[in-house]
Design an enzyme around this catalytic site. Structure first.
Site, mmCIF file in Angstrom:
data_model
loop_
_atom_site.group_PDB
_atom_site.id
_atom_site.type_symbol
_atom_site.label_atom_id
_atom_site.label_comp_id
_atom_site.label_asym_id
_atom_site.label_seq_id
_atom_site.Cartn_x
_atom_site.Cartn_y
_atom_site.Cartn_z
ATOM 1 N N LYS A 225 0.819 -1.218 0.000
ATOM 2 C CA LYS A 225 0.000 0.000 0.000
ATOM 3 C C LYS A 225 0.849 1.263 0.000
ATOM 4 O O LYS A 225 0.587 2.201 -0.737
ATOM 5 C CB LYS A 225 -0.910 0.054 1.237
ATOM 6 N N ARG B 206 -10.154 1.561 8.483
ATOM 7 C CA ARG B 206 -9.848 0.195 8.909
ATOM 8 C C ARG B 206 -11.107 -0.639 9.079
ATOM 9 O O ARG B 206 -11.038 -1.855 9.153
ATOM 10 C CB ARG B 206 -9.137 0.204 10.271
ATOM 11 N N ARG C 155 10.881 -11.361 6.153
ATOM 12 C CA ARG C 155 11.603 -10.163 6.589
ATOM 13 C C ARG C 155 12.558 -10.453 7.736
ATOM 14 O O ARG C 155 12.218 -11.156 8.673
ATOM 15 C CB ARG C 155 10.606 -9.111 7.094
ATOM 16 N N ARG D 26 11.233 -9.872 13.457
ATOM 17 C CA ARG D 26 10.427 -9.143 14.419
ATOM 18 C C ARG D 26 9.198 -9.969 14.807
ATOM 19 O O ARG D 26 8.677 -10.724 14.008
ATOM 20 C CB ARG D 26 9.961 -7.799 13.842
ATOM 21 N N ARG E 177 -3.475 -11.318 12.131
ATOM 22 C CA ARG E 177 -3.725 -9.992 11.547
ATOM 23 C C ARG E 177 -4.552 -10.103 10.273
ATOM 24 O O ARG E 177 -5.444 -9.312 10.023
ATOM 25 C CB ARG E 177 -2.396 -9.290 11.231
#
Ligand SMILES: [Zn+2]
Length: 214
Positions: A16, A90, A124, A157, A168
């Site tokens: 995004k 959201r 990541r 992370r 999520r």
């Protein structure tokens, strides 16, 4: 000149931010990222600073505070010709709030398959020392688990771990469906295949923008 108010929605890891930035450049309107705004406000001693407490606890910032920050931002002079909004709304109540303060012209929905999101986000890695970021698939370090820049250990992370991301995504899907239906009924929703690489996604968005600018 006519206003161009654009909203970009999509799951975490859909790109995004990158695509919003390009739309912003193409149309000459500001890219407003609610995530960035909240981070900026974290150190301020204004009422916006309240958002900080929530963020530090890992909670969502309540709508009342979010609306104040957003309304304030959308009133700035640089949004005269429009804006690209990223990270908001959201949920459906935020979408309705936005509708009350601004007319939204296009909502670009980046559609990405779950397996691709997992691949993007779980790959990541970040250097615990210098903060350099890597990606196992797209930007691997020269030596596994070691920062190419400074030689320190690479970490994943907590937010990028598979179970956290799955949670999520589940929350995202529950909340995004009503938003998409809402904008679909208004005739402003444009779905874009977000599974492809950045350039291909951007090409698809460009076509939508060109039609809209005409
Ligand atoms: Zn490093």
């Amino acid at each position: 000149m006519e206003m161009k108010n654009i909203v970009v929605i999509g799951p975490p890891g859909a790109g995004k931010g990158t695509q919003s930035e390009r739309i912003s450049e193409r149309l000459g309107v500001p890219h407003i990222s609610t995530g960035d705004m909240l981070r900026e406000h974290r150190d301020l001693k204004t009422e916006h600073g309240k958002a900080r407490e929530y963020m530090e606890r890992g909670d969502l910032v309540p709508d009342k505070i979010m609306y104040r920050i957003l309304d304030h931002r959308l009133k700035k002079d640089d949004t005269e010709k429009g804006f690209v909004l990223d990270g908001f709304p959201r949920d459906i109540s935020q979408a309705k709030h936005l509708e009350c303060i601004e007319k939204i012209d296009i909502v670009i929905s980046l559609e990405v398959e779950k397996k691709n999101i997992l691949k993007r986000l779980t790959g990541r890695r970040i250097c615990e020392n210098c903060g350099e970021t890597f990606h196992l698939n797209y930007k691997p370090p020269e030596k596994e688990g070691v920062c190419t820049k400074c030689g320190s250990d690479l970490l994943q992370r907590e937010d990028d771990k598979k179970e956290v991301i799955k949670q999520r995504l589940k929350k995202y899907r529950e909340k995004k469906l009503p938003i998409k239906n809402f904008y679909e009924k208004k005739g402003v929703l444009r779905k874009v295949d977000g599974n492809k690489d950045i350039e291909s996604v951007w090409n698809e968005i460009s076509v939508i923008l060109e039609e809209f600018i005409k």
